[in-house]
Design an enzyme around this catalytic site. Structure first.
Site, PDB file in Angstrom:
ATOM      1  N   MET A 138      -9.151   7.945   0.333  1.00  0.00           N
ATOM      2  CA  MET A 138     -10.058   8.334   1.316  1.00  0.00           C
ATOM      3  C   MET A 138     -10.405   9.676   1.379  1.00  0.00           C
ATOM      4  O   MET A 138      -9.844  10.532   0.777  1.00  0.00           O
ATOM      5  CB  MET A 138      -8.892   8.151   2.696  1.00  0.00           C
ATOM      6  N   MET A 175     -11.218  -6.426   5.525  1.00  0.00           N
ATOM      7  CA  MET A 175     -10.326  -5.355   6.400  1.00  0.00           C
ATOM      8  C   MET A 175     -10.029  -5.997   7.824  1.00  0.00           C
ATOM      9  O   MET A 175     -10.809  -6.451   8.554  1.00  0.00           O
ATOM     10  CB  MET A 175     -11.280  -4.116   6.781  1.00  0.00           C
ATOM     11  N   ASP A 216      -4.936   3.435  -1.813  1.00  0.00           N
ATOM     12  CA  ASP A 216      -5.875   3.700  -0.862  1.00  0.00           C
ATOM     13  C   ASP A 216      -6.585   5.182  -0.841  1.00  0.00           C
ATOM     14  O   ASP A 216      -5.715   6.141  -0.521  1.00  0.00           O
ATOM     15  CB  ASP A 216      -5.548   3.431   0.604  1.00  0.00           C
ATOM     16  N   MET A 243     -12.271   4.213  -0.126  1.00  0.00           N
ATOM     17  CA  MET A 243     -13.023   4.571   1.071  1.00  0.00           C
ATOM     18  C   MET A 243     -13.759   5.651   1.078  1.00  0.00           C
ATOM     19  O   MET A 243     -13.218   6.864   1.662  1.00  0.00           O
ATOM     20  CB  MET A 243     -11.895   4.369   2.144  1.00  0.00           C
ATOM     21  N   HIS A 263      -1.372  -1.294  -4.157  1.00  0.00           N
ATOM     22  CA  HIS A 263      -2.468  -0.992  -3.346  1.00  0.00           C
ATOM     23  C   HIS A 263      -2.670   0.336  -3.242  1.00  0.00           C
ATOM     24  O   HIS A 263      -1.785   1.129  -2.657  1.00  0.00           O
ATOM     25  CB  HIS A 263      -2.694  -1.828  -2.222  1.00  0.00           C
ATOM     26  N   HIS A 268      -8.463   0.828  -3.655  1.00  0.00           N
ATOM     27  CA  HIS A 268      -9.556   0.566  -2.524  1.00  0.00           C
ATOM     28  C   HIS A 268     -10.115   1.814  -2.228  1.00  0.00           C
ATOM     29  O   HIS A 268      -9.429   2.776  -1.697  1.00  0.00           O
ATOM     30  CB  HIS A 268      -8.606   0.049  -1.500  1.00  0.00           C
ATOM     31  N   SER A 316       0.891  -1.123  -0.155  1.00  0.00           N
ATOM     32  CA  SER A 316       0.032  -0.163   0.089  1.00  0.00           C
ATOM     33  C   SER A 316       0.973   1.226   0.086  1.00  0.00           C
ATOM     34  O   SER A 316       1.610   1.652   0.790  1.00  0.00           O
ATOM     35  CB  SER A 316      -0.766   0.292   1.321  1.00  0.00           C
ATOM     36  N   ASP A 328      -6.413  -6.648   4.554  1.00  0.00           N
ATOM     37  CA  ASP A 328      -5.677  -5.463   4.370  1.00  0.00           C
ATOM     38  C   ASP A 328      -5.853  -4.952   5.908  1.00  0.00           C
ATOM     39  O   ASP A 328      -6.896  -4.524   6.389  1.00  0.00           O
ATOM     40  CB  ASP A 328      -6.718  -4.369   3.422  1.00  0.00           C
TER      41      ASP A 328
HETATM   42  C1  DX5 Z   1      -6.476   1.416   5.980  1.00  0.00           C
HETATM   43  C2  DX5 Z   1      -5.784   1.183   4.526  1.00  0.00           C
HETATM   44  C3  DX5 Z   1      -4.976   0.091   4.366  1.00  0.00           C
HETATM   45  C4  DX5 Z   1      -3.511   0.504   4.901  1.00  0.00           C
HETATM   46  C5  DX5 Z   1      -2.536  -0.839   5.249  1.00  0.00           C
HETATM   47  O1  DX5 Z   1      -7.469   2.018   5.684  1.00  0.00           O
HETATM   48  O2  DX5 Z   1      -6.891   0.622   3.709  1.00  0.00           O
HETATM   49  O3  DX5 Z   1      -4.442  -0.504   3.038  1.00  0.00           O
HETATM   50  O4  DX5 Z   1      -2.850   1.428   4.079  1.00  0.00           O
HETATM   51  O5  DX5 Z   1      -1.569  -0.185   5.877  1.00  0.00           O
HETATM   52  P1  DX5 Z   1      -0.721  -1.240   7.033  1.00  0.00           P
HETATM   53  O6  DX5 Z   1      -0.413  -2.357   6.263  1.00  0.00           O
HETATM   54  O7  DX5 Z   1       0.127  -0.128   7.425  1.00  0.00           O
HETATM   55  O8  DX5 Z   1      -1.978  -1.444   8.047  1.00  0.00           O
HETATM   56 ZN    ZN Z   2      -6.466  -0.455   1.801  1.00  0.00          ZN
END
Ligand code: DX5
Ligand code: ZN
Length: 220
Positions: free
Chosen positions: A38, A138, A36, A69, A34, A67, A9, A177
């Site tokens: 948000m 998750m 993320d 969010m 990956h 991903h 990620s 994840d």
């Molecule tokens: C959390 C994200 C994850 C996160 C994972 O909201 O979806 O992808 O970046 O990071 P680590 O491996 O540090 O938990």
């Molecule tokens: Zn993620």
């Protein structure tokens, strides 16, 4: 057993050096990257959006695993596909019409995933599992990297794996994840996971390429 897919990620990378970080991933055994996204509404944090995804796309041929969010993800599917996403996963909790949203992702030419939060039971997947390419479980509450792994995710992984078998769903990717490390990777793969996201564990290590390889080796 098939080799586990590692999806680092980039949320945990050094954004001042993102070009070098992507180059490092290009040289690594990670098959996916990956991403993320948000929005500060569905989760209490804001990350990045289209310009960052477009820049990463220009520098890699790895599969870009996005991903989302965000609330109302259906508004942005086309744009994420155009920006370079190969896989788009949406949270079950953000989609009142999950079946429509999954079809929309496929119509945009991407593989489609559904994500469930730690508090969402795997039973909600029963009537959507046939339509998705990927289920993301998750193992932290979404919003931040570097959180502690919630071990109930191992039980949920088994449940999803059994559900897929029971319903005859082949080739399902089961992705985990949050908080993935060498301490839980093997248990997750033994439970049926075949894609592991790893953010801080990879990027905070002194040798990320070796760390990615180690995750593959310990799960083999
Ligand atoms: C959390 C994200 C994850 C996160 C994972 O909201 O979806 O992808 O970046 O990071 P680590 O491996 O540090 O938990
Ligand atoms: Zn993620």
């Amino acid at each position: 057993m098939e080799k586990v897919i590692i999806a680092p990620s980039v949320l945990a990378c050094d954004f001042l050096k993102i070009g070098q970080e992507i180059e490092m991933l290009n040289q690594s055994a990670a098959d996916w990257i990956h991403i993320d996204v948000m929005d500060g509404v569905f989760v209490p944090n804001i990350s990045f959006g289209f310009p960052v995804l477009e820049a990463i796309k220009k520098q890699t041929t790895k599969i870009l695993d996005v991903h989302l969010m965000i609330v109302n993800p259906e508004k942005y599917i086309e744009s994420f596909a155009k920006a370079g996403a190969n896989i788009i996963s949406v949270h079950y909790e953000t989609c009142p019409h999950i079946h429509t949203t999954i079809q929309q992702i496929k119509d945009a030419g991407c593989k489609a995933g559904v994500v469930i939060n730690p508090g969402t039971p795997t039973s909600v997947l029963k009537d959507i599992i046939f339509d998705v390419d990927l289920v993301l479980i998750m193992s932290v509450n979404p919003g931040f990297g570097g959180q502690k792994f919630i071990s109930n995710a191992i039980k949920k992984t088994k449940e999803v794996s059994q559900l897929a078998q029971l319903l005859g769903k082949k080739d399902l990717k089961i992705q985990i994840d949050g908080g993935v490390t060498d301490q839980n990777a093997k248990a997750l793969v033994d439970a049926g996971a075949n894609v592991l996201v790893a953010g801080s564990y990879v990027f905070n290590s002194s040798n990320p390429i070796q760390t990615i390889q180690n995750l593959i080796d310990i799960t083999a």
